[in-house]
Write a protein that holds these residues in place. Structure first.
Motif, PDB file in Angstrom:
ATOM      1  N   ARG A  92     -14.888  -2.389   0.862  1.00 12.36           N
ATOM      2  CA  ARG A  92     -14.593  -1.937   2.224  1.00 12.36           C
ATOM      3  C   ARG A  92     -15.877  -1.351   2.784  1.00 12.36           C
ATOM      4  O   ARG A  92     -16.354  -0.325   2.303  1.00 12.36           O
ATOM      5  CB  ARG A  92     -13.468  -0.922   2.259  1.00 12.36           C
ATOM      6  N   SER A  97     -12.856  -1.668   9.844  1.00  9.82           N
ATOM      7  CA  SER A  97     -11.553  -1.038  10.022  1.00  9.82           C
ATOM      8  C   SER A  97     -10.945  -0.676   8.679  1.00  9.82           C
ATOM      9  O   SER A  97     -11.122  -1.372   7.685  1.00  9.82           O
ATOM     10  CB  SER A  97     -10.611  -1.982  10.759  1.00  9.82           C
ATOM     11  N   TYR A  98     -10.221   0.390   8.672  1.00  7.85           N
ATOM     12  CA  TYR A  98      -9.552   0.852   7.467  1.00  7.85           C
ATOM     13  C   TYR A  98      -8.664  -0.243   6.901  1.00  7.85           C
ATOM     14  O   TYR A  98      -7.864  -0.831   7.603  1.00  7.85           O
ATOM     15  CB  TYR A  98      -8.714   2.068   7.823  1.00  7.85           C
ATOM     16  N   GLY A  99      -8.820  -0.534   5.621  1.00  8.34           N
ATOM     17  CA  GLY A  99      -7.993  -1.519   4.950  1.00  8.34           C
ATOM     18  C   GLY A  99      -8.599  -2.894   4.870  1.00  8.34           C
ATOM     19  O   GLY A  99      -8.185  -3.701   4.055  1.00  8.34           O
ATOM     20  N   LYS A 100      -9.580  -3.211   5.717  1.00  5.25           N
ATOM     21  CA  LYS A 100     -10.186  -4.542   5.668  1.00  5.25           C
ATOM     22  C   LYS A 100     -11.159  -4.621   4.513  1.00  5.25           C
ATOM     23  O   LYS A 100     -11.983  -3.743   4.318  1.00  5.25           O
ATOM     24  CB  LYS A 100     -10.940  -4.820   6.968  1.00  5.25           C
ATOM     25  N   LEU A 101     -11.055  -5.677   3.750  1.00  2.00           N
ATOM     26  CA  LEU A 101     -11.954  -5.905   2.636  1.00  2.00           C
ATOM     27  C   LEU A 101     -12.847  -7.110   2.907  1.00  2.00           C
ATOM     28  O   LEU A 101     -12.411  -8.082   3.514  1.00  2.00           O
ATOM     29  CB  LEU A 101     -11.156  -6.177   1.360  1.00  2.00           C
TER      30      LEU A 101
ATOM     31  N   LYS B  31       0.487  -2.945   6.172  1.00  2.32           N
ATOM     32  CA  LYS B  31      -0.681  -3.793   6.383  1.00  2.32           C
ATOM     33  C   LYS B  31      -0.471  -5.172   5.765  1.00  2.32           C
ATOM     34  O   LYS B  31      -0.052  -5.297   4.618  1.00  2.32           O
ATOM     35  CB  LYS B  31      -1.923  -3.136   5.789  1.00  2.32           C
ATOM     36  N   TYR B  33      -2.223  -9.386   5.749  1.00  2.00           N
ATOM     37  CA  TYR B  33      -3.460 -10.126   5.962  1.00  2.00           C
ATOM     38  C   TYR B  33      -3.231 -11.614   5.732  1.00  2.00           C
ATOM     39  O   TYR B  33      -2.393 -11.997   4.917  1.00  2.00           O
ATOM     40  CB  TYR B  33      -4.536  -9.665   4.972  1.00  2.00           C
ATOM     41  N   TYR B  35      -5.718 -14.881   4.639  1.00  2.00           N
ATOM     42  CA  TYR B  35      -7.022 -15.338   4.203  1.00  2.00           C
ATOM     43  C   TYR B  35      -7.009 -16.863   4.120  1.00  2.00           C
ATOM     44  O   TYR B  35      -5.994 -17.488   3.817  1.00  2.00           O
ATOM     45  CB  TYR B  35      -7.371 -14.792   2.815  1.00  2.00           C
ATOM     46  N   TYR B  50      -1.783  -4.108  11.132  1.00  2.00           N
ATOM     47  CA  TYR B  50      -1.548  -2.775  10.592  1.00  2.00           C
ATOM     48  C   TYR B  50      -0.106  -2.326  10.767  1.00  2.00           C
ATOM     49  O   TYR B  50       0.248  -1.225  10.364  1.00  2.00           O
ATOM     50  CB  TYR B  50      -2.491  -1.765  11.231  1.00  2.00           C
ATOM     51  N   ASN B 103      -6.030   1.100  -1.396  1.00  2.77           N
ATOM     52  CA  ASN B 103      -5.399   0.063  -0.592  1.00  2.77           C
ATOM     53  C   ASN B 103      -5.448  -1.275  -1.311  1.00  2.77           C
ATOM     54  O   ASN B 103      -5.954  -2.255  -0.806  1.00  2.77           O
ATOM     55  CB  ASN B 103      -6.046  -0.042   0.786  1.00  2.77           C
ATOM     56  N   GLN B 105      -4.501  -4.810  -2.515  1.00  3.52           N
ATOM     57  CA  GLN B 105      -3.815  -5.880  -1.798  1.00  3.52           C
ATOM     58  C   GLN B 105      -3.028  -6.737  -2.785  1.00  3.52           C
ATOM     59  O   GLN B 105      -3.526  -7.115  -3.838  1.00  3.52           O
ATOM     60  CB  GLN B 105      -4.818  -6.726  -1.017  1.00  3.52           C
TER      61      GLN B 105
END
Lengths: 113, 116
Positions: A92, A97-101, B31, B33, B35, B50, B103, B105
């Motif tokens: 990160r 942004s918080y949480g985005k890797l 949250k 995502y 990919y 979010y 966090n 995933q």
């Protein structure tokens, strides 16, 4: 461009040999995570490192986070055929942004019996 | 094992078709995502959310769109599929945490899309 670089891209080892993959970021990381993806599978979380200089161990796996929080490594001692797969680091970035890797390219590990 | 599901697992479709890839999770994670991953390559974030009614584009430009009307559901839609969209699409979710650090995933099994 790519902000999290991972080397090597491929690694072939004989069963019982050690293996290391390295992850380098162009910017400081808030934290770094490692994932393993078996062939044909999906990424599975292994561990997270948060503190500068942190070292964590899981059986034969040792994870390190650099002092500057810009690099990390995963070391496997005495590889086994079950270690086969792709190992990804994911960081990160402080400015994201918080949480985005941001994932590295991954290291594909092959273990020959 | 994480409770995150993707359907279909495999899809072969012709150019110009509209498709929706489904992703659902039963963990109550805020949250989520999407990919995109080509074989043997890294994961590229194309969309994230979010929470309900929150969606953002990721780092990789994509012609797909997403919606988040319910916490557990995060579908991805391609209005007109093209061969360049052929790839694996992975959905993931993570819990909201007030602390900065944790966090992890959780990934779904993925959808392998082939556009002819």
């Amino acid at each position: 461009g790519q902000q999290v670089m991972q080397i090597p891209q491929y690694q072939h080892v004989q069963e019982g040999e050690d293996f290391t993959t390295y992850c380098n970021s162009s910017t400081t990381l808030s934290n770094i995570q490692w994932y393993k993806q078996r062939p044909g599978g999906h990424p599975v979380f292994l561990i997270q490192l948060v503190k500068s200089g942190e070292v964590k161990k899981q059986k034969r796996l040792t994870f390190q986070f650099g002092e500057a929080k810009k690099n990390s490594s995963l070391h496997i001692t005495a590889t086994q055929t079950t270690d086969v797969g792709t190992y990804f680091c994911a960081g990160r970035l402080l400015e994201t942004s918080y949480g985005k890797l941001t994932f590295g390219q991954g290291t594909i590990l092959t273990v020959h019996p | 094992e994480a409770d995150i599901y993707q359907t279909p697992r495999y899809l072969v479709i012709g150019t110009g078709k509209k498709i929706t890839l489904e992703c659902s999770q039963t963990m109550g994670h805020d949250k989520m995502y999407w990919y995109q991953q080509d074989p043997g390559m890294e994961l590229h974030l194309i969309h994230y959310s979010y929470g309900v009614n929150s969606t953002e584009k990721g780092d990789l430009s994509s012609e797909s769109t997403v919606s988040r009307i319910r916490t557990e559901h995060f579908p991805l839609t391609l209005e007109s599929a093209r061969p360049s969209h052929t790839s694996q699409y992975l959905c993931a979710s993570s819990p909201w945490d007030s602390e900065v650090s944790y966090n992890e995933q959780f990934f779904g099994p993925g959808t392998r899309l082939t556009v002819l």
